[in-house]
Write a protein that holds these residues in place. Structure first.
Motif, PDB file in Angstrom:
ATOM      1  N   GLN A 131     -50.344   2.286  37.896  1.00 25.33           N
ATOM      2  CA  GLN A 131     -51.782   2.175  38.112  1.00 25.33           C
ATOM      3  C   GLN A 131     -52.315   0.878  37.493  1.00 25.33           C
ATOM      4  O   GLN A 131     -51.924   0.489  36.390  1.00 25.33           O
ATOM      5  N   ASP A 132     -53.203   0.216  38.222  1.00 25.18           N
ATOM      6  CA  ASP A 132     -53.672  -1.118  37.871  1.00 25.18           C
ATOM      7  C   ASP A 132     -54.255  -1.241  36.464  1.00 25.18           C
ATOM      8  O   ASP A 132     -54.013  -2.225  35.780  1.00 25.18           O
ATOM      9  N   ARG A 133     -55.021  -0.292  36.015  1.00 20.82           N
ATOM     10  CA  ARG A 133     -55.715  -0.406  34.729  1.00 20.82           C
ATOM     11  C   ARG A 133     -54.837  -0.075  33.522  1.00 20.82           C
ATOM     12  O   ARG A 133     -55.231  -0.314  32.389  1.00 20.82           O
ATOM     13  N   VAL A 134     -53.655   0.455  33.748  1.00 19.80           N
ATOM     14  CA  VAL A 134     -52.782   0.837  32.627  1.00 19.80           C
ATOM     15  C   VAL A 134     -51.966  -0.379  32.210  1.00 19.80           C
ATOM     16  O   VAL A 134     -51.157  -0.908  32.978  1.00 19.80           O
ATOM     17  N   LEU A 135     -52.204  -0.842  30.988  1.00 20.15           N
ATOM     18  CA  LEU A 135     -51.515  -2.014  30.448  1.00 20.15           C
ATOM     19  C   LEU A 135     -50.157  -1.650  29.866  1.00 20.15           C
ATOM     20  O   LEU A 135     -49.223  -2.442  29.922  1.00 20.15           O
ATOM     21  N   ASP A 136     -50.057  -0.462  29.276  1.00 19.18           N
ATOM     22  CA  ASP A 136     -48.826  -0.041  28.614  1.00 19.18           C
ATOM     23  C   ASP A 136     -48.804   1.472  28.527  1.00 19.18           C
ATOM     24  O   ASP A 136     -49.850   2.115  28.417  1.00 19.18           O
ATOM     25  N   ALA A 137     -47.613   2.042  28.552  1.00 19.03           N
ATOM     26  CA  ALA A 137     -47.424   3.490  28.406  1.00 19.03           C
ATOM     27  C   ALA A 137     -46.100   3.712  27.701  1.00 19.03           C
ATOM     28  O   ALA A 137     -45.094   3.131  28.077  1.00 19.03           O
ATOM     29  N   ASP A 138     -46.134   4.544  26.651  1.00 24.23           N
ATOM     30  CA  ASP A 138     -44.933   4.825  25.863  1.00 24.23           C
ATOM     31  C   ASP A 138     -44.914   6.290  25.442  1.00 24.23           C
ATOM     32  O   ASP A 138     -45.963   6.877  25.170  1.00 24.23           O
ATOM     33  N   VAL A 139     -43.712   6.829  25.348  1.00 22.82           N
ATOM     34  CA  VAL A 139     -43.533   8.170  24.785  1.00 22.82           C
ATOM     35  C   VAL A 139     -43.483   8.009  23.264  1.00 22.82           C
ATOM     36  O   VAL A 139     -42.764   7.161  22.753  1.00 22.82           O
ATOM     37  N   VAL A 140     -44.261   8.830  22.555  1.00 17.23           N
ATOM     38  CA  VAL A 140     -44.245   8.821  21.086  1.00 17.23           C
ATOM     39  C   VAL A 140     -43.742  10.161  20.580  1.00 17.23           C
ATOM     40  O   VAL A 140     -43.837  11.163  21.270  1.00 17.23           O
ATOM     41  N   GLU A 141     -43.205  10.182  19.399  1.00 18.25           N
ATOM     42  CA  GLU A 141     -42.674  11.426  18.815  1.00 18.25           C
ATOM     43  C   GLU A 141     -43.724  12.118  17.980  1.00 18.25           C
ATOM     44  O   GLU A 141     -44.589  11.561  17.428  1.00 18.25           O
ATOM     45  N   GLN A 162     -41.324  11.054  30.383  1.00 20.41           N
ATOM     46  CA  GLN A 162     -40.749   9.853  30.999  1.00 20.41           C
ATOM     47  C   GLN A 162     -41.271   9.665  32.427  1.00 20.41           C
ATOM     48  O   GLN A 162     -41.579   8.546  32.832  1.00 20.41           O
ATOM     49  N   TYR A 163     -41.381  10.741  33.176  1.00 17.48           N
ATOM     50  CA  TYR A 163     -41.957  10.654  34.525  1.00 17.48           C
ATOM     51  C   TYR A 163     -43.424  10.232  34.461  1.00 17.48           C
ATOM     52  O   TYR A 163     -43.900   9.457  35.293  1.00 17.48           O
ATOM     53  N   ALA A 164     -44.149  10.728  33.469  1.00 12.05           N
ATOM     54  CA  ALA A 164     -45.553  10.376  33.315  1.00 12.05           C
ATOM     55  C   ALA A 164     -45.718   8.888  33.007  1.00 12.05           C
ATOM     56  O   ALA A 164     -46.635   8.240  33.520  1.00 12.05           O
ATOM     57  N   VAL A 165     -44.831   8.341  32.173  1.00 14.97           N
ATOM     58  CA  VAL A 165     -44.888   6.908  31.870  1.00 14.97           C
ATOM     59  C   VAL A 165     -44.799   6.106  33.165  1.00 14.97           C
ATOM     60  O   VAL A 165     -45.612   5.214  33.420  1.00 14.97           O
ATOM     61  N   GLY A 191     -57.276   3.257  24.120  1.00 16.70           N
ATOM     62  CA  GLY A 191     -56.102   4.102  24.232  1.00 16.70           C
ATOM     63  C   GLY A 191     -56.393   5.496  24.758  1.00 16.70           C
ATOM     64  O   GLY A 191     -57.535   5.964  24.769  1.00 16.70           O
ATOM     65  N   ALA A 192     -55.337   6.153  25.179  1.00  9.81           N
ATOM     66  CA  ALA A 192     -55.411   7.542  25.640  1.00  9.81           C
ATOM     67  C   ALA A 192     -54.117   8.238  25.242  1.00  9.81           C
ATOM     68  O   ALA A 192     -53.102   7.596  24.981  1.00  9.81           O
ATOM     69  N   GLU A 193     -54.182   9.551  25.177  1.00  8.57           N
ATOM     70  CA  GLU A 193     -53.010  10.354  24.831  1.00  8.57           C
ATOM     71  C   GLU A 193     -52.860  11.474  25.843  1.00  8.57           C
ATOM     72  O   GLU A 193     -53.804  12.215  26.101  1.00  8.57           O
ATOM     73  N   ILE A 194     -51.668  11.585  26.409  1.00 10.03           N
ATOM     74  CA  ILE A 194     -51.337  12.614  27.392  1.00 10.03           C
ATOM     75  C   ILE A 194     -50.286  13.522  26.756  1.00 10.03           C
ATOM     76  O   ILE A 194     -49.279  13.041  26.246  1.00 10.03           O
ATOM     77  N   MET A 233     -43.516  19.862  22.638  1.00  8.34           N
ATOM     78  CA  MET A 233     -44.585  19.076  23.231  1.00  8.34           C
ATOM     79  C   MET A 233     -44.228  17.598  23.118  1.00  8.34           C
ATOM     80  O   MET A 233     -43.822  17.127  22.066  1.00  8.34           O
ATOM     81  N   ALA A 234     -44.361  16.868  24.206  1.00 10.71           N
ATOM     82  CA  ALA A 234     -44.131  15.424  24.239  1.00 10.71           C
ATOM     83  C   ALA A 234     -45.468  14.721  24.451  1.00 10.71           C
ATOM     84  O   ALA A 234     -46.362  15.254  25.113  1.00 10.71           O
ATOM     85  N   ILE A 235     -45.591  13.528  23.887  1.00  7.61           N
ATOM     86  CA  ILE A 235     -46.853  12.781  23.965  1.00  7.61           C
ATOM     87  C   ILE A 235     -46.601  11.404  24.550  1.00  7.61           C
ATOM     88  O   ILE A 235     -45.665  10.709  24.163  1.00  7.61           O
ATOM     89  N   VAL A 236     -47.477  11.009  25.474  1.00  6.56           N
ATOM     90  CA  VAL A 236     -47.467   9.668  26.043  1.00  6.56           C
ATOM     91  C   VAL A 236     -48.757   8.990  25.616  1.00  6.56           C
ATOM     92  O   VAL A 236     -49.846   9.554  25.758  1.00  6.56           O
ATOM     93  N   ARG A 237     -48.636   7.791  25.064  1.00  3.52           N
ATOM     94  CA  ARG A 237     -49.806   6.997  24.695  1.00  3.52           C
ATOM     95  C   ARG A 237     -49.984   5.891  25.719  1.00  3.52           C
ATOM     96  O   ARG A 237     -49.021   5.238  26.131  1.00  3.52           O
ATOM     97  N   LEU A 238     -51.225   5.689  26.138  1.00  6.05           N
ATOM     98  CA  LEU A 238     -51.575   4.665  27.125  1.00  6.05           C
ATOM     99  C   LEU A 238     -52.507   3.633  26.517  1.00  6.05           C
ATOM    100  O   LEU A 238     -53.309   3.958  25.630  1.00  6.05           O
ATOM    101  N   ARG A 239     -52.412   2.404  27.002  1.00  7.05           N
ATOM    102  CA  ARG A 239     -53.407   1.360  26.735  1.00  7.05           C
ATOM    103  C   ARG A 239     -54.061   1.080  28.079  1.00  7.05           C
ATOM    104  O   ARG A 239     -53.390   0.672  29.036  1.00  7.05           O
ATOM    105  N   ILE A 240     -55.378   1.302  28.144  1.00  6.48           N
ATOM    106  CA  ILE A 240     -56.102   1.189  29.410  1.00  6.48           C
ATOM    107  C   ILE A 240     -57.067   0.022  29.363  1.00  6.48           C
ATOM    108  O   ILE A 240     -57.902  -0.070  28.467  1.00  6.48           O
ATOM    109  N   ASP A 241     -56.953  -0.867  30.340  1.00  2.00           N
ATOM    110  CA  ASP A 241     -57.848  -2.019  30.465  1.00  2.00           C
ATOM    111  C   ASP A 241     -59.221  -1.507  30.915  1.00  2.00           C
ATOM    112  O   ASP A 241     -59.350  -0.950  32.005  1.00  2.00           O
ATOM    113  N   VAL A 242     -60.230  -1.690  30.070  1.00  3.24           N
ATOM    114  CA  VAL A 242     -61.570  -1.215  30.407  1.00  3.24           C
ATOM    115  C   VAL A 242     -62.511  -2.370  30.755  1.00  3.24           C
ATOM    116  O   VAL A 242     -63.691  -2.141  31.049  1.00  3.24           O
ATOM    117  N   SER A 243     -62.011  -3.612  30.745  1.00  2.00           N
ATOM    118  CA  SER A 243     -62.881  -4.756  31.004  1.00  2.00           C
ATOM    119  C   SER A 243     -63.554  -4.644  32.366  1.00  2.00           C
ATOM    120  O   SER A 243     -62.935  -4.265  33.354  1.00  2.00           O
TER     121      SER A 243
END
Length: 89
Positions: free
Chosen positions: A79-89, A70-73, A58-61, A1-11
């Motif tokens: 997408q406009d509201r996504v500030l950052d996306a990274d694969v985490v272990e 990597q494709y998900a990142v 934040g969000a976790e996929i 299982m791979a995990i992607v963490r997102l930072r989403i602008d909610v302002s």
């Protein structure tokens, strides 16, 4: 299982509206959104009012393979509201 963490602008949005309007990645196994995955600080406004400028949550996929992650990142960073996306272990 791979995990992607997102930072989403909610302002300027109310509640989880910014999360709900994101286009999901088709091959994801599951996804969760909330401050347990990180945030820009405590919300200092009533729940029925818009988030303040600069707020993010934040969000976790979860995906089957690191390659799909990597494709998900790439998918989420377009997408406009996504500030950052990274694969985490």
């Amino acid at each position: 299982m791979a995990i992607v963490r997102l930072r989403i602008d909610v302002s300027g949005t109310v509640g989880d509206e910014a999360w709900r309007v994101l286009k999901p990645f088709d091959q994801m196994q599951s996804a969760d959104f909330g401050p347990q995955f990180g945030s820009g600080g405590r919300c200092n406004h009533p729940l029925n009012e818009a988030h303040n400028q600069g707020e993010w949550i934040g969000a976790e996929i979860r995906l089957q393979t690191p390659l799909l992650a990597q494709y998900a990142v790439s998918h989420y960073l377009e997408q406009d509201r996504v500030l950052d996306a990274d694969v985490v272990e």
